[in-house]
Each structure stands twice: as C-alpha cells, then as structure tokens.
Write an enzyme that holds these catalytic residues in place. Structure first.
Site, short mmCIF file in Angstrom:
data_model
loop_
_atom_site.label_atom_id
_atom_site.label_comp_id
_atom_site.label_asym_id
_atom_site.label_seq_id
_atom_site.Cartn_x
_atom_site.Cartn_y
_atom_site.Cartn_z
N ASP A 287 28.28 -23.77 51.09
CA ASP A 287 26.92 -23.71 51.61
C ASP A 287 26.94 -24.37 52.99
OD1 ASP A 287 24.04 -23.59 51.60
OD2 ASP A 287 24.09 -25.73 51.22
N ASP B 216 23.68 -25.62 55.02
CA ASP B 216 22.70 -26.67 55.26
C ASP B 216 22.82 -27.81 54.27
OD1 ASP B 216 20.91 -25.86 57.51
OD2 ASP B 216 20.97 -24.02 56.32
#
Lengths: 177, 561
Positions: free
Chosen positions: B79, B81
């Site tokens: 991922d 963020d």
C-alpha cells in the site's frame, strides 16, 4: 484504409451567431463536432478537407435556432479485416501488446507473436524480445513502430477495436524501413 | 485453446479484448455469446481492456508462480499511503519548505512535491524513513506490486518518487481507478487463482482486506500529524497510537490534511504562566472595583492583551511545529517489517524445498500463532452486547495470534491475571510480539473502584466516538501526572468567576455605563478562551483528543493565526 468521403452534418446555430461571422462560426462548429469522431459506417473522421456547401439556414419556429445541413469532404479511416497497418506500441504485458494505429486500438495476443519473441517479465519496460534466424535482435516495447495485420474488428458506438497479428512474414518491426 | 467439452477446433475465447476474442478475432460481446462457462470475466490487466476466463487466469498464474519459484521470490503487495509514504496537501508545508529559517525546514528537505494534471493542488509526500532501503531489500526477495486507494495519476506520481527508474514496480501498479472498489481491496484482483498462495500484503489497514491471512499490518505512518506517538513507547496506555488507529480507521489511504495536535504535554512553565495570567486577571478585576470605570477598563485591556500574548507564546512553546524540528524521523517500522518479510521468505522456501509445496498463508499463520500461544484472552465489556463477538476485530486478533478467547468473569478476581486495555491487543497485533501487559494495565481500582469495569465497558472499539469518550475519562484520571492539580485549579477559577459575577452585578447597580458592559463581555470571552486552552493542553498530555481535532482540522492552520 483512408478514404476521401463526402458527408453531411447538421448544425443548429443559436441566433446570437446570426451576423457577419455566421459562416466562420459554422465552420468552426463543424470542425469541432466531427473531427476525431467515429461512425460505424465510415470509420474515424480524421480531417475535414473542404466544405462543399453550407446550405441555407432554416429557422426553427419553436426555438429561433437556424438549422444548417452542411455538406463537407473529409478523410475517413476505416480498418478492414486482412488489412496491414502500421502502428506504434503503447502497452506491453504478458498476454500480448497494444498498438495505436492512428485513433484505432489494436491488440496483438501473445499467441499471434512469433514464438522466437519471448516475454521477459523482468525487463523494464516490459518487452517481447528474441533473435531472428539471421541473428538480428528484435525487441517489441513501448514506442516501437511495427506492421500488423488486422484479423478482426469490432465497432463500438464511439470507437473501433481490432485484433491483429504479427506472426507472418514481413510483419512486426521493420529493419530500417 | 480447447476445453474438454468443446470440439477441439472450436475456440474457447479465453482471452477477450473489448468483446473481441484475441485468438479467433470473433466478436463475442453481444447476447449471442451464450457459452457462459467459458466467458472471460476476470480482469488481469491494469487497465481492464483485456478480460480472461478462469482457466486462462489460472494458467497465467501458474506460469507466474513457476517463474517466481525459479527466481526464489514471493509477491509483495504494498500500500502507499501511511505505509511507505505520508502525503498532505496543506500549503503550509510548501511555505515551510521555502523558509530556511523555519525550525521544521531540515525535516522537510526530503519531502517531495508534485501536482497532478487534473487539479492545481500541490501534494507533499514524505517517505517513511528507510523506504528506499526497504524497497531495495524487499525487491530481492519479493516481486513488488503497488495497490493503492489513490487515483491512477497519484499512484504513478508517487511511484516516480519511490522508484524513479521504474525498476522495482515496473507496471505492477493498481490504483482505485482500476481496482473496481472504493471500499475494499481484494487479493483476487491481482491474483485470481492460486497466486495468493505466494502473496504477502503490507498495509496499514486490515479491514479493507477483510483481515485476510496474507496481511502484515504496519503501523500507520503519521509524519505530518501527532509526532508524539512515534516517539512514545507503547506504554502509557499507548493512546496516541490508539488515536491514530481510530483516525486511520475512518479514512483509508486518502490524503487528508493531517489532523491537528500539538501532541505535546504542556510544559510546567506554560502551566505556571497560565496560572499567573489568571491571577493577574483576577487581580485586575478586583482592582476595577476601586477604580474609576475608565482606568479599570484600561487596566483590563492591558491585562487582556498581556494574557493574549502569553497565550500566543504558550502556543508557540507547546506547539512543536513552530520552534523546534518537529517532524521527527525516527520511525523504524519498515525495518521490522523487513525482518518479518525475510523470515516469511526463509520459512516459505525452506518448506517448499522440503515438502515441494507451500502456502505463504500457513507460514504467516504459524508465525502469528506463536505470539500469544498459551494466552487466554477475555473480552469483557469490549464487544457491544448483541454483536457477535467472533466478528469483532479484537476477537480476530486474539485468535489469529494464537490465543483462546473465553468470557470468564471470575478470572478478574483471581490473582496472576492481567486486566489490560484493549490497546494492548491492538498493539500486539501490529508488533507481532507479546507486549508487556504492565504498560497497558487498567489499574485504577484505588482511585476509582469501578474504573476497570467502567472504562472497558465504555470502550466498544467499533465506534470511534465512544472510544474518545473513554479516553477523555482517563485523561481525568491522569490529571495529576503533570504535577499540577488541575481540578483544584478549575475549582479556583470557577470560584473566582462566581465571585466576579456577583461583583459585576454590584457594579452594574452603581454604574450603568455601556462601555463597562463591553469590557465585561470581553473578559468573559477571554476567560472562555482560557478554559479552552486548558482543555487542549489537557488533551496534550495524551497526545490528542477528539474535541481538539474537530476544532482545527490541520496542524498548521492554527499556528498561522
């Protein structure tokens, strides 16, 4: 294939354009509205070459708009099955690659790429590469120009898609063509 | 390309490009194509122009698996963020970056910025410490994928920063534009078949993945926000981290302006100052009674402006953003995650070599199960009544990490049993380590006989609002830690306020001057402000509190005032 074709287009002109620049605004509207569009019958309208007749504007009693039926000549592009086209590779993945032939998107499946060209998943950018019989290194990657034979097309409302092959003599990247 | 059922010369249309079979170039879109069994429905490419059938997808995945085994690699879905980067759109960051005198300037030197084509907003991207090393190391053992809830352009822009040569991720980037869902991430979007047997996920959120077994949850990276929680060890009830979890629990992988918090405890000096200010104000009030209205008004104004200055000064002191290199960069999560990834990789290939077959999920389960082995966890008053506790996150954590759960009330009365805050379990789940229970103990029985019960019943972790309430409760309990008796002070202030109200009434009876009224209104306004300030410094003891965050959505906006 490219054709020069006479077509018609209908424009509804707002009364505020009625005046000395009426013709100019009609021309502009025509270019804006037809260039780059695609019709199933004639293919992509690439460029308007000349306006044959602007026609007489007919005032609409209900709205006050004037309706012009414009006759114009344009270059149209319609791909045919079996046709050989030249395109530029845009995306390469393990299932094959995409190429742009002007506005037309063509997909060439990995099965329709000559077997000596192999997909290298670790290459960057991803590519199909291999050596020809006369030991020439060939690489198909993004930006590469090549020849493709169109095997089939599908006409969408606004787009045409095609399936192609390069698994034939004289197809694929052309050495110093 | 033939199935067992179809005659061998018929194409099974396994791969379809916009309704065209790529093998036989037949148009297989329309309703005429009734052969549902062979329908190509799985999206294997990033842009979704190509759909493949289940069979073809499995074949492609088997090829990938073989290739990865040969390279001795696994797949890693990463991922962006709050996992490897922290992003903000707050323009203050830009101002600070241009201001070499700003104390935060050094920390911001390695903040990247970019503008996306669709809007003029400037994005500021901070990489988690060690990101480059992490990616470099990980790419030796894993084939890296990006799976983000950001847009395509955003994902590409970030990828250009963390992987300028496109060497690590290549074109293995999946964004929200293509993922097909805004709420959840699915491993099957990338690996529709058995590829998930080799995929490890690193994400700061588990719920979007449905807590799937491939997930390693990383502590959310919070650079532009509450710095305290990074420095803070997980002790002190680890509230900052809990807040963080809560926060990120609300909005996944979106770029929010970091929420505001000084997250610093008010210094004793500052508290002393507040006290002095109040005393000064009280003194002026008292003096006002003996002076002419004009003089009194003047005095009051002086005192008030003084107080205002003090307040500003205090804010500057307590708000680290202003005068100290705030943005501490000592997050080491990625190193720990790397160790875990190395271990998973080692065990996976160890098992593969021994048994010829392996599932990365079994390996990960094995590692997790060791964490709380032999532990019995009682979830008392944590899961709301009527809610199936087996579906609750905490229950899942406990079982995933190898503990049994059973509701045994009497256990509390027996000796040798830890009664801990639910955070203990949350943090254990992140750290993959059994953390010392002592730091999370709910030992407030002395001061508040029912507090263990009360605070755990008030903490249905599902609802963040309730949680912040319970945290507020505990703030009260901790009031004495700072060395200053706030409740006594509150009482003092209230007493003074009451008495000054009376004074006011008296004064009013004698003098009916309009100016006078204004001054009193101002004082009361100032007192209100003061109390608010205290509230926030109270919150500061523990990092942040809900109220404070609501009031100023950005850490930077309030410092601009």
């Amino acid at each position: 294939m490219l054709f020069l074709k006479e077509l018609t287009h209908t424009i509804q002109l707002h009364p505020s354009f009625f005046g000395p620049h009426l013709r100019e605004s009609l021309r502009k509207r025509l270019f804006d509205e037809v260039e780059g569009t695609c019709s199933g019958l004639y293919g992509y309208i690439i460029s308007v070459i000349e306006i044959v007749e602007l026609g007489k504007g007919v005032l609409q009693t209900s709205s006050g708009y004037a309706e012009f039926e414009i006759k114009y000549k344009a270059i149209v592009f319609k791909p045919f099955k079996g046709q050989v086209v030249e395109g530029v590779v845009t995306t390469v993945n393990r299932m094959g690659f995409f190429a742009d032939v002007g506005p037309l998107q063509v997909f060439v499946s990995a099965h329709l790429i000559p077997p000596f060209l192999r997909f290298d998943p670790n290459s960057n950018p991803p590519n199909y590469s291999g050596e020809t019989q006369d030991m020439q290194l060939i690489k198909i990657e993004k930006g590469e120009a090549l020849r493709i034979r169109i095997l089939g097309t599908r006409v969408d409302a606004t787009e045409i898609f095609a399936i192609g092959t390069i698994k034939e003599d004289y197809l694929g990247p052309q050495p110093d063509a | 390309m033939s199935t067992g059922l179809a005659p061998s010369d018929e194409c099974s249309h396994d791969v379809v490009f916009k309704g065209l079979c790529v093998m036989c170039s037949k148009d297989v879109s329309g309703p005429v194509f009734g052969n549902s069994g062979a329908g190509a429905t799985i999206n294997m490419t990033v842009d979704g122009r190509i759909l493949v059938s289940q069979k073809a997808a499995e074949r492609l995945e088997r090829e990938t698996a073989e290739r990865l085994h040969k390279e001795r690699k696994l797949s890693l879905i990463l991922d962006l963020d709050q996992t490897v980067i922290h992003a903000t759109v707050d323009p203050t960051v830009g101002e600070w970056m241009n201001d070499t005198n700003n104390p935060s300037f050094p920390a911001l030197t390695n903040v990247f910025k970019f503008v996306l084509p669709e809007a003029p907003t400037v994005y500021y991207i901070k990489l988690r410490p060690g990101t480059f090393e992490f990616l470099e190391k990980a790419s030796k053992l894993y084939e890296l994928h990006i799976y983000t809830m950001g847009t395509r352009n955003y994902a590409e822009a970030v990828a250009r920063i963390i992987d300028p040569q496109r060497r690590l991720f290549n074109d293995r980037i999946l964004s929200r534009d293509e993922s097909g869902s805004f709420q959840e991430k699915k491993i099957s979007r990338l690996f529709p078949g058995e590829g998930e047997r080799m995929a490890v996920i690193v994400d700061d959120r588990g719920d979007v993945w449905g807590w799937c077994r491939n997930l390693i949850r990383i502590k959310p990276y919070d650079f532009f926000v509450g710095i305290g929680d990074i420095n803070e060890p997980l002790g002190a009830n680890g509230k900052a981290a809990a807040n963080q979890l809560k926060q990120t629990g609300v909005l996944p992988a979106t770029i929010l302006p970091a929420s505001s918090s000084s997250s610093e405890s008010t210094t004793p000096e500052a508290q002393q100052e507040i006290k002095e200010d109040i005393l000064a104000l009280v003194a002026t009030e008292t003096a006002a009674l003996t002076e002419t209205p004009e003089v009194a008004a003047k005095h009051l104004q002086e005192t008030l402006s003084q107080i205002q200055q003090h307040a500003i000064h205090r804010q500057e002191v307590s708000r680290p953003l202003k005068d100290r290199p705030v943005l501490h960069d000592n997050d080491t999560e990625l190193e720990e995650i790397m160790q875990r990834l190395e271990r998973i990789h080692r065990e996976y290939f160890g098992m593969l070599d021994e048994e010829g077959d392996c599932d990365v999920r079994d390996v990960m389960d094995g590692l997790r199960k060791r964490v709380l082995r032999g532990c019995e966890v009682v979830l008392s008053g944590v899961v709301p009544v009527g809610f199936d506790q087996r579906r609750h996150d905490l229950y899942r954590f406990a079982t995933i990490f190898g503990a049994g759960t059973d509701k045994v009330h009497k256990a509390v009365k027996q000796g040798g049993i830890h009664v801990v805050h639910p955070d203990w379990l949350y943090h254990t789940a992140i750290a993959w380590k059994r953390l010392p229970e002592e730091s999370y103990r709910l030992v407030k029985e002395k001061s508040r006989p029912t507090s263990a019960n009360a605070s755990s019943t008030q903490t249905p972790m599902g609802s963040s609002a309730d949680q912040s309430e319970s945290l507020d409760d505990e703030v009260d309990e901790q009031v004495n830690i700072g060395g200053i008796d706030w409740s006594a002070m509150d009482a003092e202030i209230e007493a003074e306020m009451d008495s000054s109200d009376e004074d006011e009434n008296e004064g009013e009876a004698v003098e009916k001057d309009d100016d006078d009224f204004d001054v009193w209104a101002e004082i009361e306004g100032a007192m209100g402000d003061l109390e608010e300030d205290e509230d926030s410094s109270d919150g500061g003891v523990d990092g942040e509190d809900g109220k404070k965050r609501k009031r100023s959505p950005s850490p930077f906006s309030s410092s601009k005032k």
